[in-house]
Write an enzyme that holds these catalytic residues in place. Structure first.
Site, PDB file in Angstrom:
ATOM      1  N   ARG A   1       0.853  -1.185   0.000  1.00 50.97           N
ATOM      2  CA  ARG A   1       0.000   0.000   0.000  1.00 50.97           C
ATOM      3  C   ARG A   1       0.889   1.236   0.000  1.00 50.97           C
ATOM      4  O   ARG A   1       1.707   1.409   0.911  1.00 50.97           O
ATOM      5  CB  ARG A   1      -0.922   0.007   1.226  1.00 50.97           C
ATOM      6  CG  ARG A   1      -1.747   1.260   1.302  1.00 50.97           C
ATOM      7  CD  ARG A   1      -2.808   1.273   2.402  1.00 50.97           C
ATOM      8  NE  ARG A   1      -3.450   2.571   2.341  1.00 50.97           N
ATOM      9  CZ  ARG A   1      -3.495   3.449   3.343  1.00 50.97           C
ATOM     10  NH1 ARG A   1      -3.026   3.134   4.529  1.00 50.97           N
ATOM     11  NH2 ARG A   1      -4.048   4.629   3.168  1.00 50.97           N
TER      12      ARG A   1
ATOM     13  N   HIS B   1      -3.124  10.905   0.483  1.00 49.43           N
ATOM     14  CA  HIS B   1      -2.629  10.704   1.846  1.00 49.43           C
ATOM     15  C   HIS B   1      -2.041  12.051   2.300  1.00 49.43           C
ATOM     16  O   HIS B   1      -0.864  12.171   2.591  1.00 49.43           O
ATOM     17  CB  HIS B   1      -1.611   9.571   1.872  1.00 49.43           C
ATOM     18  CG  HIS B   1      -1.410   8.947   3.225  1.00 49.43           C
ATOM     19  ND1 HIS B   1      -1.552   7.597   3.460  1.00 49.43           N
ATOM     20  CD2 HIS B   1      -1.063   9.481   4.426  1.00 49.43           C
ATOM     21  CE1 HIS B   1      -1.298   7.328   4.733  1.00 49.43           C
ATOM     22  NE2 HIS B   1      -0.999   8.461   5.343  1.00 49.43           N
TER      23      HIS B   1
ATOM     24  N   GLU C   1      -7.864   8.319   5.784  1.00 47.67           N
ATOM     25  CA  GLU C   1      -8.274   8.977   7.030  1.00 47.67           C
ATOM     26  C   GLU C   1      -8.743  10.418   6.853  1.00 47.67           C
ATOM     27  O   GLU C   1      -8.089  11.356   7.321  1.00 47.67           O
ATOM     28  CB  GLU C   1      -7.114   8.951   8.041  1.00 47.67           C
ATOM     29  CG  GLU C   1      -6.651   7.547   8.398  1.00 47.67           C
ATOM     30  CD  GLU C   1      -5.567   7.554   9.485  1.00 47.67           C
ATOM     31  OE1 GLU C   1      -5.092   8.638   9.862  1.00 47.67           O
ATOM     32  OE2 GLU C   1      -5.208   6.473   9.955  1.00 47.67           O
TER      33      GLU C   1
ATOM     34  N   ASN D   1      -7.920   1.567   9.499  1.00 47.60           N
ATOM     35  CA  ASN D   1      -6.661   1.753  10.238  1.00 47.60           C
ATOM     36  C   ASN D   1      -6.966   1.694  11.726  1.00 47.60           C
ATOM     37  O   ASN D   1      -7.901   2.353  12.194  1.00 47.60           O
ATOM     38  CB  ASN D   1      -6.028   3.106   9.920  1.00 47.60           C
ATOM     39  CG  ASN D   1      -5.568   3.212   8.472  1.00 47.60           C
ATOM     40  OD1 ASN D   1      -5.594   2.235   7.736  1.00 47.60           O
ATOM     41  ND2 ASN D   1      -5.139   4.400   8.076  1.00 47.60           N
TER      42      ASN D   1
ATOM     43  N   TYR E   1      -4.986   1.827  15.581  1.00 48.77           N
ATOM     44  CA  TYR E   1      -3.781   1.941  16.410  1.00 48.77           C
ATOM     45  C   TYR E   1      -4.073   1.745  17.894  1.00 48.77           C
ATOM     46  O   TYR E   1      -3.342   1.073  18.590  1.00 48.77           O
ATOM     47  CB  TYR E   1      -3.111   3.308  16.193  1.00 48.77           C
ATOM     48  CG  TYR E   1      -2.440   3.386  14.839  1.00 48.77           C
ATOM     49  CD1 TYR E   1      -1.162   2.872  14.655  1.00 48.77           C
ATOM     50  CD2 TYR E   1      -3.092   3.920  13.739  1.00 48.77           C
ATOM     51  CE1 TYR E   1      -0.543   2.900  13.411  1.00 48.77           C
ATOM     52  CE2 TYR E   1      -2.484   3.947  12.484  1.00 48.77           C
ATOM     53  CZ  TYR E   1      -1.207   3.438  12.333  1.00 48.77           C
ATOM     54  OH  TYR E   1      -0.600   3.446  11.110  1.00 48.77           O
TER      55      TYR E   1
ATOM     56  N   GLU F   1      -3.771  -0.075   7.901  1.00 50.16           N
ATOM     57  CA  GLU F   1      -2.642   0.350   8.735  1.00 50.16           C
ATOM     58  C   GLU F   1      -2.824  -0.196  10.142  1.00 50.16           C
ATOM     59  O   GLU F   1      -3.943  -0.203  10.666  1.00 50.16           O
ATOM     60  CB  GLU F   1      -2.555   1.881   8.872  1.00 50.16           C
ATOM     61  CG  GLU F   1      -2.009   2.585   7.679  1.00 50.16           C
ATOM     62  CD  GLU F   1      -1.968   4.098   7.881  1.00 50.16           C
ATOM     63  OE1 GLU F   1      -1.753   4.562   9.028  1.00 50.16           O
ATOM     64  OE2 GLU F   1      -2.165   4.812   6.893  1.00 50.16           O
TER      65      GLU F   1
HETATM   66  C1  FCB Z   1      -1.941   7.272  10.478  1.00 48.74           C
HETATM   67  C2  FCB Z   1      -1.455   7.829   9.154  1.00 48.74           C
HETATM   68  C3  FCB Z   1      -0.072   7.393   8.771  1.00 48.74           C
HETATM   69  C4  FCB Z   1       0.848   7.401   9.974  1.00 48.74           C
HETATM   70  C5  FCB Z   1       0.245   6.600  11.101  1.00 48.74           C
HETATM   71  C6  FCB Z   1       1.120   6.479  12.304  1.00 48.74           C
HETATM   72  O1  FCB Z   1      -2.922   8.095  11.008  1.00 48.74           O
HETATM   73  O2  FCB Z   1      -2.345   7.450   8.132  1.00 48.74           O
HETATM   74  O3  FCB Z   1       0.402   8.235   7.744  1.00 48.74           O
HETATM   75  O4  FCB Z   1       1.085   8.700  10.347  1.00 48.74           O
HETATM   76  O5  FCB Z   1      -0.968   7.172  11.477  1.00 48.74           O
END
Ligand code: FCB
Length: 467
Positions: free
Chosen positions: A77, A121, A166, A299, A301, A357
């Site tokens: 990607r 992006h 995002e 995505n 985290y 992500e």
């Molecule tokens: C996401 C972004 C990516 C990177 C990660 C840590 O929000 O899409 O570019 O910054 O976080």
């Protein structure tokens, strides 16, 4: 020790973005992006850096494809830099920019790696920002033109297109909170920007479908699950509020064709909207925005815990303890990944889901032998893979996973200090140095399985690295 095997054909990949890795700022006719400009403003980038050279992927992409081959990636990607394609407002695409991506895509295909591009992006051409950027409706037309040009050039070779990465970040961090380019702090403007991002997605999907009727289309949303600190109605309401502002404001229009009413009411109450009639929404917009998609990119985290304080303010609880946090101060919470995958598939019924992500920032030193031991990243990935396995068992139509990120890179406002890579990049030579997590990921990919027990990794002989 138990193993979780993934379905045959599960797509293992890694992700990057143009602004964060390419460099080549002044090469191939590339124009200025809003992030190039933002980085010149004092204090905007924590370490005072910029991304003029970044990982020098613009020149080193052949080496990066070798790395991907070595890892055994099935997909990559990446994002296309809009300012390489349209450096200014002339409306004329830049051939050198198109050639760059065509060569990259051909080399990926040659290597047996599926190209999985994202059109936006966050690197808006500065020339378009000078005309108002995402706050002006005209930008959706420009994005459609850009998508048309890309699909015309690469439509015969790209099977899956992602429009945006995002939009929450682009709109909120860029136009409401000011942490990202263009650095505005105007909530009403951010709502317009969000709408134009979503609208441009819908129009771009229609444009790509015209040029490449067989292509699969999707968008990447970040999803951060919100949990109330207690079961009190006030804390529950704070979690609902966050979910509306962060998640549903973006998922609902795309997958349900409507903005969430409770979140609109929150914005009216905050004075960001005069009334619940959204003045920037024109006839037909929501139909375009909710063009049926072939896949959803998610995505993930971390999570957020929300509360309402004595003054009635809805606040995120400070996460902790420190050992549970990554260098971003994001809590490691794999259960949130499972909850996210279950939630998006239940509430929005996507045909397919890709994790576009997921990863962790940890700064681990290189030792005298040139080894970078990053056990915390391996633990993070393992636990998140196991959560993904549970979601698959529970019916989420998950087709693949992209680790963020292939390389340590320009982490936006943080500069180069936050390191998400499976590979480090030497500051002066730009040499790629594999971390232990790269060898570990390689083993997971080749076994198409992960084990549920933490085992020490050993260096040098990647076959000795446990799953
Ligand atoms: C996401 C972004 C990516 C990177 C990660 C840590 O929000 O899409 O570019 O910054 O976080």
């Amino acid at each position: 020790m138990a193993r979780h095997s993934f379905p045959q054909g599960f797509l293992w990949g890694a992700a990057t973005s143009a602004q964060q890795i390419e460099g080549g700022r002044f090469e191939g006719g590339r124009g200025e992006s809003i992030w190039d400009r933002f980085a010149t403003l004092p204090g905007k980038i924590e370490d005072g850096s910029n991304s003029d050279v970044a990982c020098d992927h613009y020149h080193r992409w052949p080496e990066d494809i070798e790395i991907m081959k070595d890892l055994g990636l099935a997909a990559y990607r990446f994002s296309i830099a809009w300012p390489r394609i349209f450096p200014d407002c002339s409306g004329k695409p830049n051939e050198a920019g198109l050639d760059f991506y065509e060569t990259l895509v051909d080399a990926l295909l040659e290597a047996g790696i599926r190209p999985f591009p994202t059109l936006y992006h966050w690197d808006l051409p500065q020339a378009l920002q000078d005309r108002g950027g995402w706050s002006e409706r005209d930008i959706a037309e420009r994005f459609k033109d850009y998508a048309t040009v890309m699909a015309r050039r690469l439509g015969d070779r790209i099977g899956q297109w992602t429009t945006h990465n995002e939009p929450w970040c682009a709109a909120t961090l860029g136009y409401e909170e000011g942490h990202h380019a263009p650095g505005h702090k105007d909530p009403a403007e951010a709502l317009r920007a969000a709408h134009h991002l979503l609208l441009s997605h819908g129009w771009a999907c229609q444009a790509i479908a015209n040029e490449a009727p067989r292509a699969e289309l999707g968008i990447v949303h970040i999803h951060t699950p919100a949990y109330p600190e207690s079961t009190s109605p006030a804390d529950e309401d704070a979690a609902r509020w966050f979910d509306g502002f962060f998640n549903r404001w973006y998922f609902d229009p795309i997958f349900r064709g409507a903005y969430p009413e409770d979140a609109i009411a929150d914005r009216v109450a905050a004075g960001h909207l005069k009334s619940p009639e959204l003045p920037f929404v024109k006839e037909g917009d929501l139909e375009a925005i909710s063009t049926p998609l072939d896949f959803m990119g998610v995505n993930y985290y971390s999570r957020v815990i929300m509360k309402t304080d004595e003054k009635g303010r809805r606040l995120a609880v400070k996460p902790g303890p420190p050992e549970s946090l990554t260098d971003m101060e994001w809590e490691v919470f794999p259960q949130g990944f499972y909850d996210t995958l279950m939630r998006v598939s239940k509430d929005y019924a996507p045909k397919k889901v890709y994790v576009t992500e997921n990863g962790a920032a940890y700064d681990d030193p290189i030792d005298e032998e040139g080894r970078i031991a990053d056990p915390r990243r391996i633990a993070y990935l393992r636990e998140h893979f196991l959560a993904m396995g549970r979601a698959l068992n529970d019916g989420v139509p998950l087709e693949g996973y992209f680790a963020w990120s292939l390389l340590d890179n320009f982490e936006w406002g943080f500069g180069y200090k936050k390191r998400f890579g499976l590979y480090a990049v030497d500051e002066s030579s730009r040499q790629r140095i594999p971390k232990d997590s790269a060898a570990w990921y390689k083993n997971v990919i080749s076994a198409n399985a992960v084990s549920d027990e933490l085992t020490p990794t050993s260096h040098g002989d990647s076959s000795a690295v446990e799953l």
